[in-house]
Scaffold this motif. Structure first.
Motif, PDB file in Angstrom:
ATOM      1  N   ALA B   1       0.856  -1.196   0.000  1.00  0.00           N
ATOM      2  CA  ALA B   1       0.000   0.000   0.000  1.00  0.00           C
ATOM      3  C   ALA B   1       0.888   1.240   0.000  1.00  0.00           C
ATOM      4  N   GLN B   2       0.407   2.236  -0.704  1.00  0.00           N
ATOM      5  CA  GLN B   2       1.169   3.482  -0.745  1.00  0.00           C
ATOM      6  C   GLN B   2       0.896   4.313   0.494  1.00  0.00           C
ATOM      7  N   SER B   3       1.935   4.982   0.970  1.00  0.00           N
ATOM      8  CA  SER B   3       1.787   5.846   2.130  1.00  0.00           C
ATOM      9  C   SER B   3       2.825   6.951   2.068  1.00  0.00           C
ATOM     10  N   VAL B   4       2.602   7.977   2.863  1.00  0.00           N
ATOM     11  CA  VAL B   4       3.496   9.119   2.914  1.00  0.00           C
ATOM     12  C   VAL B   4       3.755   9.468   4.375  1.00  0.00           C
ATOM     13  N   THR B   5       4.997   9.711   4.697  1.00  0.00           N
ATOM     14  CA  THR B   5       5.369  10.111   6.048  1.00  0.00           C
ATOM     15  C   THR B   5       6.101  11.441   6.012  1.00  0.00           C
ATOM     16  N   GLN B   6       5.612  12.360   6.793  1.00  0.00           N
ATOM     17  CA  GLN B   6       6.311  13.633   6.993  1.00  0.00           C
ATOM     18  C   GLN B   6       6.756  13.633   8.457  1.00  0.00           C
ATOM     19  N   PRO B   7       8.025  13.406   8.702  1.00  0.00           N
ATOM     20  CA  PRO B   7       8.475  13.148  10.070  1.00  0.00           C
ATOM     21  C   PRO B   7       8.457  14.362  10.985  1.00  0.00           C
ATOM     22  N   ASP B   8       8.406  15.529  10.409  1.00  0.00           N
ATOM     23  CA  ASP B   8       8.445  16.747  11.220  1.00  0.00           C
ATOM     24  C   ASP B   8       7.078  17.389  11.244  1.00  0.00           C
ATOM     25  N   ALA B   9       6.444  17.420  12.388  1.00  0.00           N
ATOM     26  CA  ALA B   9       5.124  18.038  12.483  1.00  0.00           C
ATOM     27  C   ALA B   9       5.221  19.562  12.402  1.00  0.00           C
ATOM     28  N   LYS B  24       8.893  11.118   3.146  1.00  0.00           N
ATOM     29  CA  LYS B  24       9.250   9.762   2.763  1.00  0.00           C
ATOM     30  C   LYS B  24       7.989   9.078   2.249  1.00  0.00           C
ATOM     31  N   TYR B  25       8.131   8.309   1.207  1.00  0.00           N
ATOM     32  CA  TYR B  25       6.970   7.634   0.660  1.00  0.00           C
ATOM     33  C   TYR B  25       7.206   6.141   0.596  1.00  0.00           C
ATOM     34  N   SER B  26       6.113   5.436   0.518  1.00  0.00           N
ATOM     35  CA  SER B  26       6.175   3.992   0.339  1.00  0.00           C
ATOM     36  C   SER B  26       5.311   3.657  -0.860  1.00  0.00           C
ATOM     37  N   SER B  27       5.924   3.009  -1.847  1.00  0.00           N
ATOM     38  CA  SER B  27       5.172   2.685  -3.059  1.00  0.00           C
ATOM     39  C   SER B  27       5.827   1.501  -3.736  1.00  0.00           C
ATOM     40  N   SER B  86       5.038  30.985   5.808  1.00  0.00           N
ATOM     41  CA  SER B  86       4.440  30.305   6.966  1.00  0.00           C
ATOM     42  C   SER B  86       3.103  29.692   6.557  1.00  0.00           C
ATOM     43  N   ALA B  87       3.003  28.387   6.703  1.00  0.00           N
ATOM     44  CA  ALA B  87       1.813  27.655   6.244  1.00  0.00           C
ATOM     45  C   ALA B  87       2.004  26.191   6.617  1.00  0.00           C
ATOM     46  N   VAL B  88       1.048  25.375   6.208  1.00  0.00           N
ATOM     47  CA  VAL B  88       1.177  23.929   6.382  1.00  0.00           C
ATOM     48  C   VAL B  88       1.478  23.311   5.019  1.00  0.00           C
ATOM     49  N   TYR B  89       2.473  22.453   4.985  1.00  0.00           N
ATOM     50  CA  TYR B  89       2.926  21.848   3.743  1.00  0.00           C
ATOM     51  C   TYR B  89       2.633  20.353   3.764  1.00  0.00           C
ATOM     52  N   PHE B  90       2.030  19.886   2.678  1.00  0.00           N
ATOM     53  CA  PHE B  90       1.644  18.482   2.582  1.00  0.00           C
ATOM     54  C   PHE B  90       2.366  17.825   1.405  1.00  0.00           C
ATOM     55  N   CYS B  91       2.923  16.677   1.687  1.00  0.00           N
ATOM     56  CA  CYS B  91       3.471  15.823   0.641  1.00  0.00           C
ATOM     57  C   CYS B  91       2.404  14.785   0.289  1.00  0.00           C
ATOM     58  N   ALA B  92       2.295  14.444  -0.979  1.00  0.00           N
ATOM     59  CA  ALA B  92       1.265  13.499  -1.391  1.00  0.00           C
ATOM     60  C   ALA B  92       1.783  12.607  -2.510  1.00  0.00           C
ATOM     61  N   VAL B  93       1.230  11.411  -2.559  1.00  0.00           N
ATOM     62  CA  VAL B  93       1.531  10.476  -3.629  1.00  0.00           C
ATOM     63  C   VAL B  93       0.224  10.110  -4.312  1.00  0.00           C
ATOM     64  N   SER B  94       0.265  10.000  -5.613  1.00  0.00           N
ATOM     65  CA  SER B  94      -0.934   9.673  -6.373  1.00  0.00           C
ATOM     66  C   SER B  94      -1.063   8.173  -6.526  1.00  0.00           C
ATOM     67  N   LEU B  95      -2.234   7.685  -6.217  1.00  0.00           N
ATOM     68  CA  LEU B  95      -2.523   6.266  -6.349  1.00  0.00           C
ATOM     69  C   LEU B  95      -3.539   6.092  -7.468  1.00  0.00           C
ATOM     70  N   ILE B  96      -3.107   5.400  -8.507  1.00  0.00           N
ATOM     71  CA  ILE B  96      -4.016   5.077  -9.606  1.00  0.00           C
ATOM     72  C   ILE B  96      -4.059   3.570  -9.738  1.00  0.00           C
ATOM     73  N   THR B  97      -5.226   3.019  -9.497  1.00  0.00           N
ATOM     74  CA  THR B  97      -5.395   1.584  -9.645  1.00  0.00           C
ATOM     75  C   THR B  97      -6.698   1.342 -10.395  1.00  0.00           C
ATOM     76  N   GLY B  98      -6.602   0.663 -11.506  1.00  0.00           N
ATOM     77  CA  GLY B  98      -7.797   0.413 -12.301  1.00  0.00           C
ATOM     78  C   GLY B  98      -8.416   1.719 -12.737  1.00  0.00           C
ATOM     79  N   ASN B  99      -9.646   1.902 -12.388  1.00  0.00           N
ATOM     80  CA  ASN B  99     -10.386   3.085 -12.802  1.00  0.00           C
ATOM     81  C   ASN B  99     -10.391   4.159 -11.728  1.00  0.00           C
ATOM     82  N   THR B 100      -9.748   3.903 -10.587  1.00  0.00           N
ATOM     83  CA  THR B 100      -9.820   4.862  -9.500  1.00  0.00           C
ATOM     84  C   THR B 100      -8.525   5.651  -9.389  1.00  0.00           C
ATOM     85  N   ARG B 101      -8.647   6.725  -8.717  1.00  0.00           N
ATOM     86  CA  ARG B 101      -7.534   7.654  -8.610  1.00  0.00           C
ATOM     87  C   ARG B 101      -7.717   8.456  -7.336  1.00  0.00           C
ATOM     88  N   LYS B 102      -6.629   8.601  -6.549  1.00  0.00           N
ATOM     89  CA  LYS B 102      -6.728   9.390  -5.337  1.00  0.00           C
ATOM     90  C   LYS B 102      -5.343   9.856  -4.937  1.00  0.00           C
TER      91      LYS B 102
END
Lengths: 114, 115
Positions: B1-9, B24-27, B86-102
């Motif tokens: 499963a794909q996942s994303v970790t941002q170690p610094d809050a 850091k990502y897992s894919s 100054s803001a909140v920063y998000f790292c993201a990974v795209s998951l495309i499987t079959g017909n879905t996407r997130k």
């Protein structure tokens, strides 16, 4: 281009009441997403529409939550019998469907259940 | 499963200092990676994206990120930060499987820039 429009920006409901959140995606975008944002869980995927058809609702709680896209210009997220744990910011997003094109997010609706 | 970790809050830096936000990502496959920024009471705005090719990608407002397959990382950098970063920063990974996407997001890093 006004971007993704979400209404209302803030909504307060009493426990047990129904809440309906509205989203107007960017014109021409065929993919619409709903996410829920909380401090504890972060950004959680809820559901995804493509060309108005529901494609993936794997993130939707099985009870009380439903989403619809009756036409290409708006989508709704409905929460029945709201509970305090439903309090969150609900984000709608849209994109064109060509693989990994940019996903554009609305400013969100902050739902507070009291 | 794909996942994303941002170690610094939370990261605090002084204005004008350099910045690195870690991701850091897992894919199981080469991922499509993104950095988004969220200002108070705003939606998420795309800073930059990586699909393939040059591992260093440039984004808006002087941000860049470097993809490392060996380290499973996609760190965000900026040479000189401004108070408006100054803001909140998000790292993201795209998951495309079959017909879905997130997009799968990390929990975010709150950046505070001190004057």
């Amino acid at each position: 281009n006004a971007g993704v429009i979400q209404t209302p920006r803030h909504k307060v409901t009493g426990k047990g009441q129904e809440a309906t959140l509205w989203c107007e995606p960017i014109s021409g975008h065929s993919a619409v997403f709903w996410y829920r944002q909380t401090i504890v869980q972060g950004l959680e995927f809820l559901t995804y529409f493509r060309n108005q058809a529901p494609i993936d609702d794997s993130g939707m709680p099985k009870e009380r939550f439903s989403a619809q896209m009756p036409n290409q210009s708006h989508s709704t997220l409905k929460i029945q019998s709201t509970q305090p744990q439903d309090s969150a910011v609900y984000l709608c997003a849209s994109s064109s469907w060509t693989g990994n094109t940019e996903v554009f997010f609305g400013k969100g609706t902050r739902l507070t259940v009291v | 499963a794909q996942s994303v970790t941002q170690p610094d809050a939370r990261v605090t830096v002084s204005e004008g200092a350099s910045l690195q936000l870690r991701c850091k990502y897992s894919s199981s496959v080469t991922p499509y990676l993104f950095w988004y920024v969220q200002y108070p009471r705003q939606g998420l705005q795309l800073l930059l994206k990586y699909y393939s090719g040059d591992p260093v990608v440039q984004g808006v407002n002087g941000f860049e990120a470097e993809f490392s397959k060996s380290n499973s990382s996609f760190h965000l950098r900026k040479a000189s930060v401004h108070w408006s970063d100054s803001a909140v920063y998000f790292c993201a990974v795209s998951l495309i499987t079959g017909n879905t996407r997130k997009l799968i997001f990390g929990l975010g890093t709150t950046l505070q820039v001190q004057p």
